[in-house]
Design an enzyme around this catalytic site. Structure first.
Site, PDB file in Angstrom:
ATOM      1  N   ARG A 148      -6.074   3.102  18.254  1.00  0.00           N
ATOM      2  CA  ARG A 148      -5.697   1.684  18.250  1.00  0.00           C
ATOM      3  C   ARG A 148      -5.180   1.179  19.585  1.00  0.00           C
ATOM      4  O   ARG A 148      -4.965  -0.031  19.727  1.00  0.00           O
ATOM      5  CB  ARG A 148      -4.661   1.394  17.147  1.00  0.00           C
ATOM      6  CG  ARG A 148      -5.301   1.173  15.823  1.00  0.00           C
ATOM      7  CD  ARG A 148      -4.378   0.493  14.827  1.00  0.00           C
ATOM      8  NE  ARG A 148      -4.967   0.627  13.521  1.00  0.00           N
ATOM      9  CZ  ARG A 148      -4.297   0.852  12.403  1.00  0.00           C
ATOM     10  NH1 ARG A 148      -2.983   0.950  12.430  1.00  0.00           N
ATOM     11  NH2 ARG A 148      -4.929   0.943  11.259  1.00  0.00           N
TER      12      ARG A 148
ATOM     13  N   GLY B  73      -5.251   8.055   5.367  1.00  0.00           N
ATOM     14  CA  GLY B  73      -4.362   9.096   5.882  1.00  0.00           C
ATOM     15  C   GLY B  73      -3.148   9.273   4.984  1.00  0.00           C
ATOM     16  O   GLY B  73      -2.665  10.393   4.782  1.00  0.00           O
TER      17      GLY B  73
ATOM     18  N   ASP C  66       1.887  -0.485  12.217  1.00  0.00           N
ATOM     19  CA  ASP C  66       0.617  -1.018  11.719  1.00  0.00           C
ATOM     20  C   ASP C  66       0.341  -2.431  12.231  1.00  0.00           C
ATOM     21  O   ASP C  66      -0.761  -2.959  12.049  1.00  0.00           O
ATOM     22  CB  ASP C  66       0.607  -0.999  10.186  1.00  0.00           C
ATOM     23  CG  ASP C  66       0.592   0.429   9.644  1.00  0.00           C
ATOM     24  OD1 ASP C  66       0.095   1.331  10.344  1.00  0.00           O
ATOM     25  OD2 ASP C  66       1.099   0.646   8.530  1.00  0.00           O
TER      26      ASP C  66
ATOM     27  N   ARG D  41       2.951   5.901  -3.367  1.00  0.00           N
ATOM     28  CA  ARG D  41       4.124   6.663  -3.821  1.00  0.00           C
ATOM     29  C   ARG D  41       4.367   6.471  -5.310  1.00  0.00           C
ATOM     30  O   ARG D  41       4.693   7.423  -6.031  1.00  0.00           O
ATOM     31  CB  ARG D  41       5.354   6.251  -3.000  1.00  0.00           C
ATOM     32  CG  ARG D  41       5.281   6.778  -1.563  1.00  0.00           C
ATOM     33  CD  ARG D  41       6.168   5.959  -0.635  1.00  0.00           C
ATOM     34  NE  ARG D  41       6.274   6.539   0.708  1.00  0.00           N
ATOM     35  CZ  ARG D  41       5.353   6.400   1.663  1.00  0.00           C
ATOM     36  NH1 ARG D  41       4.223   5.718   1.429  1.00  0.00           N
ATOM     37  NH2 ARG D  41       5.541   6.931   2.863  1.00  0.00           N
TER      38      ARG D  41
ATOM     39  N   LYS E 289       0.836  -1.213   0.000  1.00  0.00           N
ATOM     40  CA  LYS E 289       0.000   0.000   0.000  1.00  0.00           C
ATOM     41  C   LYS E 289       0.869   1.260   0.000  1.00  0.00           C
ATOM     42  O   LYS E 289       0.648   2.172  -0.798  1.00  0.00           O
ATOM     43  CB  LYS E 289      -0.904  -0.053   1.246  1.00  0.00           C
ATOM     44  CG  LYS E 289      -1.954   1.014   1.321  1.00  0.00           C
ATOM     45  CD  LYS E 289      -3.108   0.564   2.184  1.00  0.00           C
ATOM     46  CE  LYS E 289      -2.815   0.620   3.676  1.00  0.00           C
ATOM     47  NZ  LYS E 289      -2.749   2.000   4.200  1.00  0.00           N
ATOM     48  N   SER E 290       1.855   1.312   0.866  1.00  0.00           N
ATOM     49  CA  SER E 290       2.708   2.514   0.943  1.00  0.00           C
ATOM     50  C   SER E 290       3.416   2.753  -0.387  1.00  0.00           C
ATOM     51  O   SER E 290       3.485   3.881  -0.882  1.00  0.00           O
ATOM     52  CB  SER E 290       3.764   2.349   2.037  1.00  0.00           C
ATOM     53  OG  SER E 290       3.161   2.343   3.301  1.00  0.00           O
TER      54      SER E 290
END
Ligand code: S3P
Length: 425
Positions: free
Chosen positions: A341, A91, A310, A28, A23-24
């Site tokens: 969390r 986010g 995470d 990008r 995902k990260s």
């Protein structure tokens, strides 16, 4: 809200699973491909709704996408979007897009869902203002964000949290500025953006945490995105909590800022093997195998939090199946995630009959070696929904995940993959 009932299995399974694209790195890669002038190839993009938000955003600025190739006129030719950019639950999308639009001489509004609209955005706005961008947040420092950018000057900033999102936002703006910039923070963050900028000569490390950004264009390129270690972590945890089970995940990102969880699993007594076999724009990529064996407890100090951030709900699940007290400290960042969390992790463990306590900056879990069935509220947090499903695989009864649909934010189809993993031999 969707409910998903996940039933336990008593099988020792052995599975090899290719997890979805990271995902990260997907956020990008989409942004850098849209910043470049020309055509870039992207494969294995993360399939979740979060990545979809960034893809829609860059299309609103003028890039086109046919499912494999992104074509862009280059960031200097981006156009002002006609309506607010909806970042959904993401986010990362909001903060990275705030950075890149800070360099654009037009107005952009970034909005999000209820959960995203409660999360802190001043932490990203402040550094962008230092570069000269006009950034407004709503009362309380939250979304929607209004950004009017362009004509940035270089600046130096030091932030007091090890957050990759804020560093990356600053870097995406600073690469469009008129002079060099530097950013520094405590260590431990995922440095994907920095490795990518370095690979194009647009950035330089100054010691272990400071980074200098050299403004200029980024080239079009090829992005074959590796697997997501934060998704693989759910399968690693499901193997760790079952003695004799094994899960192998080939081709995952092994960025040092992503794999603190493997260190924690090793400390608890799981067998962990990792082999680097390639790279993605300077980021190590490889295969990880986790095997379950008798579990103890672990101490997660503040220095390890960013690299495990995470995965901390999973640390709690694995700790409950171990013996002894596991303590996570220096993790107040968890209160700013998709849910609080610290509260939601402790509530999850208690809902399944385990012992867990909140601290202001972390939590403790009393490992007894077992959890019961029960109902876990996901609280619109994908990582809580998925951690609860992992807890179910070794529990003494079924677990109902209430709000199970949250998993689609990062991994649509997760429950089916989890079930097929632990039913394999
Ligand atoms: C992310 C960074 C992390 C992480 C998030 C993705 C990123 O946040 O929690 O899921 O892609 O930069 P922080 O580094 O801001 O804690």
């Amino acid at each position: 809200m969707a409910e998903r009932v996940v039933s336990p299995s008593d099988r020792a399974f052995a599975a090899t699973v290719e997890v979805p694209g990271d995902k990260s790195l997907s956020h990008r890669s989409l942004i850098f491909a849209a910043m470049a002038n020309g055509a870039s190839e992207l494969s294995n993009l993360g399939p979740g709704e979060d990545v979809g938000a960034t893809l829609r955003a860059v299309q609103a600025f003028g890039a086109t996408w046919d499912g494999a190739t992104m074509s862009s006129p280059g960031i200097d030719s981006w156009s002002e979007p006609g309506s607010p950019i909806d970042c959904g639950n993401s986010g990362t999308a909001m903060r990275l897009l705030a950075g890149v639009t800070a360099g654009r001489p037009f107005h952009t509004e970034l909005s999000g869902d209820d959960s995203l609209s409660r999360r802190p955005m001043e932490r990203v706005a402040g550094p962008l203002r230092l570069l000269g961008a006009g950034v407004e947040t709503a009362e309380g420092g939250t979304a929607p964000m209004h950004i009017t950018g362009g004509s940035l000057e270089g600046a130096s900033v030091s932030i007091d949290v090890a957050t990759a999102q804020v560093r990356s936002a600053f870097e995406l703006a600073a690469v469009q500025a008129n002079g060099v910039s530097t950013i520094d923070s405590p260590p431990g963050y995922r440095d994907h953006t920095e490795r990518m900028l370095e690979s194009w000569g647009r950035g330089e490390r100054l010691g272990s945490t400071a980074f200098r950004i050299h403004p200029g264009p980024v080239p079009p390129g090829s992005y074959d995105i590796p697997g997501d270690p934060s998704s693989a972590a759910f399968l690693w945890a499901s193997a760790a909590i079952r003695e004799g089970a094994a899960v192998t995940t080939p081709g995952v990102s092994l960025n040092p800022g992503r794999i603190g969880f493997l260190q924690v699993l090793g400390e608890m007594g799981a067998q962990v093997d990792g082999v680097v076999s390639g790279e993605f724009h300077g980021d190590p990529v490889g295969t990880v195998t986790v095997r379950g064996s008798g579990l103890g407890a672990a101490f997660v100090p503040a220095e390890l939090v960013a690299a495990t951030v995470d995965e901390l709900p999973l640390v709690a699940v694995v700790a409950a199946y171990g013996e002894g007290i596991t303590k996570v400290t220096g993790a107040s960042e968890l209160r700013t995630k998709e849910s609080d969390r610290i509260t939601s992790t402790v509530a999850m463990i208690r809902a399944l009959g385990g012992g867990a306590d909140e601290e202001s900056d972390g939590f403790t879990v009393l490992g007894t070696g077992f959890l019961e069935g029960g109902v876990v509220e996901a609280r619109r947090d994908h990582r809580i929904a998925m951690a609860a499903a992992v807890a179910a695989t070794a529990a003494n009864g079924s677990v109902t995940v209430s709000g199970a649909e949250a998993a689609a934010v990062s991994w649509p189809g997760f429950y089916e993959i989890l079930e097929s993993t632990w039913s394999s031999r």
